[in-house]
Design a protein around this motif. Sequence first.
Motif, PDB file in Angstrom:
ATOM      1  N   PHE A 119     -91.649  27.930 -47.793  1.00  0.00           N
ATOM      2  CA  PHE A 119     -91.068  27.673 -46.566  1.00  0.00           C
ATOM      3  C   PHE A 119     -89.547  28.428 -46.890  1.00  0.00           C
ATOM      4  O   PHE A 119     -88.900  28.995 -45.692  1.00  0.00           O
ATOM      5  CB  PHE A 119     -90.881  26.238 -46.109  1.00  0.00           C
ATOM      6  N   GLU A 120     -88.914  28.159 -48.121  1.00  0.00           N
ATOM      7  CA  GLU A 120     -87.451  28.937 -48.190  1.00  0.00           C
ATOM      8  C   GLU A 120     -87.802  30.438 -48.063  1.00  0.00           C
ATOM      9  O   GLU A 120     -86.800  30.958 -47.568  1.00  0.00           O
ATOM     10  CB  GLU A 120     -87.007  28.391 -49.581  1.00  0.00           C
ATOM     11  N   GLN A 121     -88.697  30.750 -48.808  1.00  0.00           N
ATOM     12  CA  GLN A 121     -88.981  32.214 -48.566  1.00  0.00           C
ATOM     13  C   GLN A 121     -89.237  32.820 -47.212  1.00  0.00           C
ATOM     14  O   GLN A 121     -88.868  33.693 -46.595  1.00  0.00           O
ATOM     15  CB  GLN A 121     -90.259  32.691 -49.469  1.00  0.00           C
ATOM     16  N   LEU A 122     -90.081  31.950 -46.562  1.00  0.00           N
ATOM     17  CA  LEU A 122     -90.386  32.191 -44.988  1.00  0.00           C
ATOM     18  C   LEU A 122     -89.324  32.278 -44.391  1.00  0.00           C
ATOM     19  O   LEU A 122     -89.266  33.204 -43.365  1.00  0.00           O
ATOM     20  CB  LEU A 122     -91.471  31.286 -44.766  1.00  0.00           C
ATOM     21  N   ILE A 123     -88.110  31.476 -44.218  1.00  0.00           N
ATOM     22  CA  ILE A 123     -87.324  31.513 -43.363  1.00  0.00           C
ATOM     23  C   ILE A 123     -86.320  32.502 -43.514  1.00  0.00           C
ATOM     24  O   ILE A 123     -85.269  32.585 -42.839  1.00  0.00           O
ATOM     25  CB  ILE A 123     -86.490  30.040 -43.197  1.00  0.00           C
ATOM     26  N   GLN A 124     -86.455  33.270 -44.569  1.00  0.00           N
ATOM     27  CA  GLN A 124     -85.356  34.226 -44.814  1.00  0.00           C
ATOM     28  C   GLN A 124     -86.211  35.786 -44.487  1.00  0.00           C
ATOM     29  O   GLN A 124     -85.373  36.502 -44.714  1.00  0.00           O
ATOM     30  CB  GLN A 124     -85.252  34.427 -46.537  1.00  0.00           C
ATOM     31  N   LYS A 125     -87.304  35.616 -43.750  1.00  0.00           N
ATOM     32  CA  LYS A 125     -88.020  36.756 -43.317  1.00  0.00           C
ATOM     33  C   LYS A 125     -87.449  37.139 -42.056  1.00  0.00           C
ATOM     34  O   LYS A 125     -87.043  36.346 -41.204  1.00  0.00           O
ATOM     35  CB  LYS A 125     -89.359  36.872 -43.374  1.00  0.00           C
ATOM     36  N   PRO A 126     -87.484  38.404 -41.764  1.00  0.00           N
ATOM     37  CA  PRO A 126     -86.924  39.016 -40.198  1.00  0.00           C
ATOM     38  C   PRO A 126     -87.741  38.856 -39.284  1.00  0.00           C
ATOM     39  O   PRO A 126     -88.251  39.557 -38.536  1.00  0.00           O
ATOM     40  CB  PRO A 126     -86.459  40.245 -40.595  1.00  0.00           C
ATOM     41  N   ASP A 127     -88.192  37.518 -38.914  1.00  0.00           N
ATOM     42  CA  ASP A 127     -88.882  37.340 -37.865  1.00  0.00           C
ATOM     43  C   ASP A 127     -88.306  36.131 -36.996  1.00  0.00           C
ATOM     44  O   ASP A 127     -88.438  34.869 -37.561  1.00  0.00           O
ATOM     45  CB  ASP A 127     -90.498  37.129 -38.088  1.00  0.00           C
ATOM     46  N   GLN A 128     -88.125  36.350 -35.606  1.00  0.00           N
ATOM     47  CA  GLN A 128     -87.550  35.244 -35.046  1.00  0.00           C
ATOM     48  C   GLN A 128     -88.463  34.045 -34.744  1.00  0.00           C
ATOM     49  O   GLN A 128     -87.992  32.909 -34.409  1.00  0.00           O
ATOM     50  CB  GLN A 128     -86.804  35.682 -33.670  1.00  0.00           C
ATOM     51  N   HIS A 129     -89.707  34.595 -34.746  1.00  0.00           N
ATOM     52  CA  HIS A 129     -90.746  33.211 -34.244  1.00  0.00           C
ATOM     53  C   HIS A 129     -90.726  32.106 -35.406  1.00  0.00           C
ATOM     54  O   HIS A 129     -90.859  31.049 -35.222  1.00  0.00           O
ATOM     55  CB  HIS A 129     -92.117  33.815 -34.180  1.00  0.00           C
ATOM     56  N   ILE A 130     -90.461  32.489 -36.708  1.00  0.00           N
ATOM     57  CA  ILE A 130     -90.377  31.521 -37.863  1.00  0.00           C
ATOM     58  C   ILE A 130     -89.526  30.453 -37.482  1.00  0.00           C
ATOM     59  O   ILE A 130     -89.727  29.169 -37.742  1.00  0.00           O
ATOM     60  CB  ILE A 130     -89.919  32.528 -39.319  1.00  0.00           C
ATOM     61  N   LEU A 131     -88.042  30.924 -37.166  1.00  0.00           N
ATOM     62  CA  LEU A 131     -87.183  29.764 -36.937  1.00  0.00           C
ATOM     63  C   LEU A 131     -87.459  29.084 -35.739  1.00  0.00           C
ATOM     64  O   LEU A 131     -87.127  27.724 -35.665  1.00  0.00           O
ATOM     65  CB  LEU A 131     -85.808  30.549 -36.933  1.00  0.00           C
ATOM     66  N   HIS A 132     -87.979  29.681 -34.733  1.00  0.00           N
ATOM     67  CA  HIS A 132     -88.072  28.996 -33.328  1.00  0.00           C
ATOM     68  C   HIS A 132     -89.222  28.003 -33.782  1.00  0.00           C
ATOM     69  O   HIS A 132     -89.326  26.935 -33.175  1.00  0.00           O
ATOM     70  CB  HIS A 132     -88.551  30.071 -32.522  1.00  0.00           C
ATOM     71  N   SER A 133     -90.200  28.282 -34.469  1.00  0.00           N
ATOM     72  CA  SER A 133     -91.320  27.455 -34.570  1.00  0.00           C
ATOM     73  C   SER A 133     -90.908  26.069 -35.493  1.00  0.00           C
ATOM     74  O   SER A 133     -91.333  25.131 -35.103  1.00  0.00           O
ATOM     75  CB  SER A 133     -92.585  28.078 -35.157  1.00  0.00           C
ATOM     76  N   LEU A 134     -90.051  26.528 -36.617  1.00  0.00           N
ATOM     77  CA  LEU A 134     -89.842  25.474 -37.460  1.00  0.00           C
ATOM     78  C   LEU A 134     -88.677  24.617 -37.131  1.00  0.00           C
ATOM     79  O   LEU A 134     -88.644  23.422 -37.517  1.00  0.00           O
ATOM     80  CB  LEU A 134     -89.569  26.023 -38.651  1.00  0.00           C
ATOM     81  N   ALA A 135     -87.677  24.986 -36.352  1.00  0.00           N
ATOM     82  CA  ALA A 135     -86.408  24.280 -35.779  1.00  0.00           C
ATOM     83  C   ALA A 135     -85.961  24.546 -34.544  1.00  0.00           C
ATOM     84  O   ALA A 135     -85.761  23.684 -33.796  1.00  0.00           O
ATOM     85  CB  ALA A 135     -85.736  24.585 -36.875  1.00  0.00           C
ATOM     86  N   LEU A 136     -85.787  25.539 -34.031  1.00  0.00           N
ATOM     87  CA  LEU A 136     -85.137  25.913 -32.878  1.00  0.00           C
ATOM     88  C   LEU A 136     -85.714  25.365 -31.675  1.00  0.00           C
ATOM     89  O   LEU A 136     -85.244  24.840 -30.816  1.00  0.00           O
ATOM     90  CB  LEU A 136     -84.823  27.172 -32.595  1.00  0.00           C
ATOM     91  N   ARG A 137     -87.146  25.317 -31.503  1.00  0.00           N
ATOM     92  CA  ARG A 137     -87.584  24.902 -30.304  1.00  0.00           C
ATOM     93  C   ARG A 137     -87.491  23.340 -30.052  1.00  0.00           C
ATOM     94  O   ARG A 137     -87.491  22.945 -29.094  1.00  0.00           O
ATOM     95  CB  ARG A 137     -89.256  25.252 -30.182  1.00  0.00           C
ATOM     96  N   SER A 138     -87.197  22.714 -31.201  1.00  0.00           N
ATOM     97  CA  SER A 138     -87.160  21.292 -31.233  1.00  0.00           C
ATOM     98  C   SER A 138     -85.792  20.783 -30.766  1.00  0.00           C
ATOM     99  O   SER A 138     -85.209  19.763 -30.144  1.00  0.00           O
ATOM    100  CB  SER A 138     -87.440  20.310 -32.505  1.00  0.00           C
ATOM    101  N   LEU A 139     -84.522  21.900 -30.925  1.00  0.00           N
ATOM    102  CA  LEU A 139     -83.369  21.866 -30.558  1.00  0.00           C
ATOM    103  C   LEU A 139     -82.656  22.351 -29.400  1.00  0.00           C
ATOM    104  O   LEU A 139     -81.514  22.173 -29.022  1.00  0.00           O
ATOM    105  CB  LEU A 139     -82.446  22.173 -31.971  1.00  0.00           C
ATOM    106  N   GLU A 140     -83.717  23.068 -28.819  1.00  0.00           N
ATOM    107  CA  GLU A 140     -83.398  23.819 -27.539  1.00  0.00           C
ATOM    108  C   GLU A 140     -82.888  22.811 -26.487  1.00  0.00           C
ATOM    109  O   GLU A 140     -81.599  23.483 -25.925  1.00  0.00           O
ATOM    110  CB  GLU A 140     -84.765  24.493 -26.944  1.00  0.00           C
TER     111      GLU A 140
END
Length: 739
Positions: free
Chosen positions: A453-474
Motif C-alpha cells: 500500500f505504501e508503494q501504491l499510494i505513491q503511484k500517479p493515479d487519483q483513484h488510489i487515494l480516492h478509494s483508500l481515503a478521500l471518499r470517506s473524508l469528502e
Amino acid sequence: MFSKFTSILQHAVEALAPSLPLQEDFVYHWKAITHYYIETSDDKAPVTDTNIPSHLEQMLDILTQEEAERESGETGPCMEYLLHHKILETLYTLGKADCPPGMKQQVLTFYTKLLAHIRQPLLPHINVHRPVQKLIRLCGEVLAAPTENEEIQFLCIVCAKLKQDPYLVNFFLEVGCSDLRMKTPVLTEGTKESALAPDTGQSPTEDQAAQQEGPQAAAAAAAASSPARNNNNSSNYNLVTSLLNLTKSPDGRIVVKACEGLMLLVSLPEPAAAKCLTENTELCELLTDRLVSFYNALPQSMDPLDIETVESVNWGLDVYNLKEDAAVFTGKRALISFLSWLDYCDQLIKEAHKSAAAVMAKAVRERFFVSVMEPQLMQTSEVGILTSTALLNRIIRQVTSKALLREMVFFLLGEETEAETSATMAQNPLRHRLIEHCDHLSDEISIMTLRLFEQLIQKPDQHILHSLALRSLEERNYLENKPQEEREPLENGQPHDAVDLEEDPLFGDDLSPDSRLSGSEWLSSSPQPSPDHLKSDGKTEVHKIVNSFLCLVPDEAKSSYHVEGTGYDTYLRDAHRQFRDYCGVCQRWDWRNAPKPLEKCNLDSPFFEGHFLKVLFDRMGRILDQPYDVNLQVTAVLSKLSLLPHPHLHEYLLDPYISLAPGCRSLFSVIVRVVGDLMLRIHRIPDFTPKLLLVSRRLSAPPIDHVTLLEGVIVLEEFCKELAAIAFVKYHAAASSSP
C-alpha cells in the motif's frame, strides 16, 4: 563449379567493357535473371550456385547510384522500369516458390535493402506495397525457418518506414477477402514463364489503370480500398501477425527484433490501425498468455527480499547465466524472465495508441490479474500469500503506463467512488482481503501488505487515494456539527474543552530544548504570517501545531536528543523533498473543489473513516505492543498519506485542534491515547529511561525487559517529529504560494 567460373568470367568482362547507360545496365541484369528461368532445366541447384545473387546486388547498386545522381524526390528511368515491369511482383513469386532453393532468402534481402537504401517513398506505389504485402504473409509461416533472420530484417524495415509515414499503414490493413489471398502456384518447369507475368492481386483493368495513372493514383486507389475507408469488412493486419509468429522463435535475437517491430506498430497514430491491432490480431493473447506462462513458472515459495531486491531488467536486455542465477536463489531466472516480459507489456501499452492501450491493459487485467493473481492473493496458505503479495508489490513498483496502472488499480481496489460505510467495506472481496492483511496474524504478511500500500499510494493515479481515503473524508463529517453560535468560545485557538497540550502536566514547560521551536527560529524560517494566522498569544497557528506533535512524547520517554543525527532538521529536509515530489504527481488531479465548504457538507451523516484508515489507526493504537518492523511500516504509510497535498487529508491527519464529532477519531487523537497508555506504563518499569537509551543505541546485547514497548516508544517519538516536520513544510508551501 562451372557456374562459379562463369560468374567470375562475367565480372571480368563487365570490368573491361565500356560502361553502359544505367538503364541499359539495369535491364541487362534483370533479363539475365529472367533468362535463367527460361533456359535452365536444373532447378534443384541452390541459388548461391547461380549468378542471381550477383545480378540482384548489381540492380540495387544501380538504383542507389541513380537516386544519388538525381534531385531529391525525382524518379529515374531504372526505378520507373522496376515499377512499370512489376519486378517486385515477379521476385515475390520466385521467392514464394523458393526456386531455385534459397531464392526466398535472396528476395527478402533485395526487398529489405531496396526499402532501406532508397530515400524516396516507395510504399505508396501500388507495384511496391502490393508485393510487399504478399511477402509479409510469407514471413513467420514456419518456425525456426532458415530465412528467419532475413524475414525479421524485412519486417522491421517495413515497420520503420511506417513509423516515418504513419498514414502508409492504411495500405497494410487488408480487407479479409479471398482475392487478397489468391494463391500463387508453385513454380514448376511448365510454369516458369507464367511467373514472369505474375499475379498482382488486381484485375487486368485495374492493372492497366494503375500503370496509366502512375504511382500516386495507385496509392490513392489502395488507400480508398483499405479498411480504414471501408467499415463493412474485417481487416487483416498481416504485418502484426507475422511479427507475432516470429516472437515464438527459439532464437532470442529474432524474438527481440519482432518485439521491437510490434512496439513501432502499436505507436502509430492511425485509429484504424489501432482498432485492427486489437480486434483482428492475437496481440493481446500473446501478451497475456506469455505473462501467465512466465508467472506460472515461478516457484510457489520465494523469499520476499529476493523478489524485492532482484535487479531491474529491461525487456530484451536480460543476459543471464543459469548456474550463477541458481546459485543466488532458486527461481531467479524465472523471476527475471517474468519481470522482463512485464516490462515489455508495460512499455508496449505506454507507447500504444490510446484506444489500443486501453484494450491491451484490460486484457492484462482480465487474463492475468483476475484469472491468475487474484486466486493467489485470496488463498489461505501464509507462504503463498507472502510470495504472491511480494510479487504484486514488485509489479506495482514496475508498472509505469497510465492505462495498465489504471486497470491494475481497479483490479486491486474496485471502481467504486461513493463513500465507504462499515456495511459496504467488504463489497469488494480482494480489496477487503488486502486491507485485512495489513493486520494479519503473521507479521511478515502485515509488513509486506503495508509495503504494497505504501508503494501504491505513491503511484500517479487519483483513484488510489480516492478509494483508500478521500471518499470517506469528502463530507468532512468527522468534524463536530454545531452551529457557530453554540460552539464553545476559543481559548488560544481551540475549544476550552479540547486537550490543551501546553498546559497539560504531561507536556509542561520543562520540555527539552530540542523539542520546542523558538519564536525566532520559526519566524526566520517561514513566511511572515498573515493576521488571520496570529493567535492571542502571538504565536502562529502552525507553530502551535508543530509543537503539539513535538511535545506529545514526555521527556522521560525521549531518547533522540541523546543520539546524534536524529534531530528534527533531518525530517524537515526529507519532508520538503517528498512533499515537492508529491505535488508534482498530484498537480494534474482535479482537486479544485477542496476543501469543501462546511455549509455544503453533510455533517449529519455518520462518519466512517474507511476500512484502510481504520486498520492503520487500529495498528497505530497498538504501537507499544507490536514488533519494531511492523511499527516502522505502519508509520511509513501514515506519513506518506500525511504528505499528500489534499486539504481534507491535511485537516484530518495533521490538525490537532479540530473539534471531532462524537465517536470519531483522528490520527492525533489516536496518538494521544497511546501516550496516555505509555504514561501509565512508564511508572511500572524501573529504570525506564536508561533502558530506553540502551535500546535506542542498539546496545541491548544482554536481554532487556519490555524491549517491544521500548522500541515502540522510539518509533512513536520519531513519528511525532516526522509529522511535525510535514505540518511545517506544508504550511510553508501554502504560505509561499498564497497571494
